[in-house]
Design an enzyme around this catalytic site. Structure first.
Site, PDB file in Angstrom:
ATOM      1  CG  HIS A 185      -1.702   1.201   1.491  1.00 11.40           C
ATOM      2  ND1 HIS A 185      -3.058   1.259   1.397  1.00 11.40           N
ATOM      3  CD2 HIS A 185      -1.308   2.449   1.864  1.00 11.40           C
ATOM      4  CE1 HIS A 185      -3.481   2.480   1.689  1.00 11.40           C
ATOM      5  NE2 HIS A 185      -2.426   3.223   1.983  1.00 11.40           N
ATOM      6  CD  GLU A 186       2.056   3.719   3.666  1.00  9.62           C
ATOM      7  OE1 GLU A 186       2.449   4.766   3.120  1.00  9.62           O
ATOM      8  OE2 GLU A 186       0.983   3.642   4.290  1.00  9.62           O
TER       9      GLU A 186
HETATM   10 ZN   LIG Z   1      -2.117   5.235   2.354  1.00  9.80          ZN
END
Ligand SMILES: [Zn+2]
Length: 380
Positions: free
Chosen positions: A67-68
């Site tokens: 996600h990051e």
């Molecule tokens: Zn995020």
């Protein structure tokens, strides 16, 4: 962030683990192995539950990292510097240089993370749905839910959540005013934080369990929402001011060979804040605030050159830099003064106290805000 360990480097980005992550790891692995999996998939061996629990937490960690990474890769594609990704108690955070972001770029960067979590939700759901192996069915059962929660939670339009950043970007391009946009998006963040805290408190009161987590998360969110608004204000004010306005040109120049005891005797009553230790072969600043205590015996032996911070070890500011650049560098390098250099000659020293004073004058009394607004307005 302090207390982090570097894990590895990917796409030129350092991936770090904050020590608080280990608490979450232990807590989640324990919770999954002793409550969650036995509840939904009964009659398995204890050892199997623990293996499933640990694999699940590791895959959750990978999901958060991906996600990051999606935020970071969009940033990199837009030529924005990404320093690191840190995984900590409340998930992950990518340290991205977000100075002067265009609303369109901020929107794409913000939305990339939740979109990838939605994709992971789809992948884990498919595996859960299609495969017949109980072990992986259980793990993907947990992971598809968590990735869905991660995506939806982050899409809430409250700053500084991803949805809040996207919301701010839309407001920013609509109002053409980053402060106003941030103020509204932060209100969303605070409203959601209060909702989380109330929700958690009600769950605790009704004894349904799991209420502590929303309370903690809500408190954290409320705190950083406020801090991020202040950060925008500070940046807005200081980036209009030239570094020369927060610079100090007067300072005492001292011989590097002078003993520290002699310095104390001669300069104890003077009110200079800054001492440049300099001769043709050495120049450095004596940063009294950051010196550790020196016993009286040592003071007679130690020279100023030994105590001074060499200018060659400090990254200097340029005369065209803003007071905001000074503010960031002073905080990053944890110094009170930073040299300002132009065409390899020393103009003076940016002074942290002066930066803070400027900030107070501008925020309280609007000093210097108007004239510089005109200078900035013809934007491409
Ligand atoms: Zn995020």
């Amino acid at each position: 962030m302090r207390g982090t360990t570097k894990l590895f480097r990917i796409f030129g980005i350092d991936v770090q683990l904050h020590f608080s992550w280990w608490f979450v790891f232990a807590l989640l692995a324990w919770d999954l192995s002793t409550f969650f999996f036995p509840k939904y998939f009964p009659d398995l061996e204890n050892k199997t539950y623990w293996t499933m629990g640990i694999i699940s937490v590791l895959l959750l960690f990978t999901s958060v990292l991906l996600h990051e990474l999606s935020h970071s890769l969009v940033a990199k594609a837009k030529k924005i510097k990404v320093e690191s990704i840190t995984l900590f108690f409340f998930g992950g955070v990518a340290s991205i240089d977000d100075e002067d972001l265009k609303p369109g770029t901020e929107f794409l960067m913000a939305i990339a993370g939740p979109l990838f979590s939605l994709l992971l939700f789809g992948i884990f759901y498919l595996i859960y749905f299609l495969n017949g192996n109980l072990f992986w069915t259980a793990i993907t059962f947990y992971l598809y839910q968590l990735n869905l929660i991660l995506a939806l939670f982050n899409l809430v339009p409250g700053y500084p959540l991803d949805g809040g950043r996207a919301f701010r970007a839309i407001l920013h391009s609509y109002y053409k005013d980053i402060k106003k946009a941030t103020r509204i998006a932060v209100l969303g963040g605070r409203a959601f934080a209060i909702f989380l805290i109330l929700f958690g408190l009600i769950s605790i009161a009704s004894g349904s369990g799991g209420g502590l987590w929303p309370v903690l998360l809500g408190g954290f969110l409320y705190f950083i929402a406020g801090a991020s608004y202040e950060q925008v204000l500070v940046k807005d004010v200081l980036s209009r001011i030239n570094v020369k306005k927060v610079m100090q040109k007067e300072y005492a120049v001292l011989e590097p060979s002078m003993r520290f005891s002699e310095f104390l005797e001669r300069y104890q009553d003077r009110d200079e804040e800054l001492y440049l230790v300099k001769d043709p072969s050495f120049s450095g600043i004596l940063d009294l605030k950051n010196l550790t205590s020196i016993p009286a015996k040592m003071q007679k032996m130690i020279s100023l050159q030994q105590l001074a911070l060499p200018l060659s070890k400090i990254s200097a500011l340029r005369g065209s830099d803003s007071a905001y650049a000074a503010y960031r560098q002073l905080s990053d390098q944890n110094l009170e003064f930073l040299p300002v250099v132009e065409k390899s000659s020393l103009l003076g020293f940016a002074n942290k106290r002066k930066v803070m004073q400027r900030l107070v004058l501008a925020l309280k009394f609007g000093v210097g805000m108007k004239e510089l607004k005109q200078k900035r307005s013809p934007k491409k």
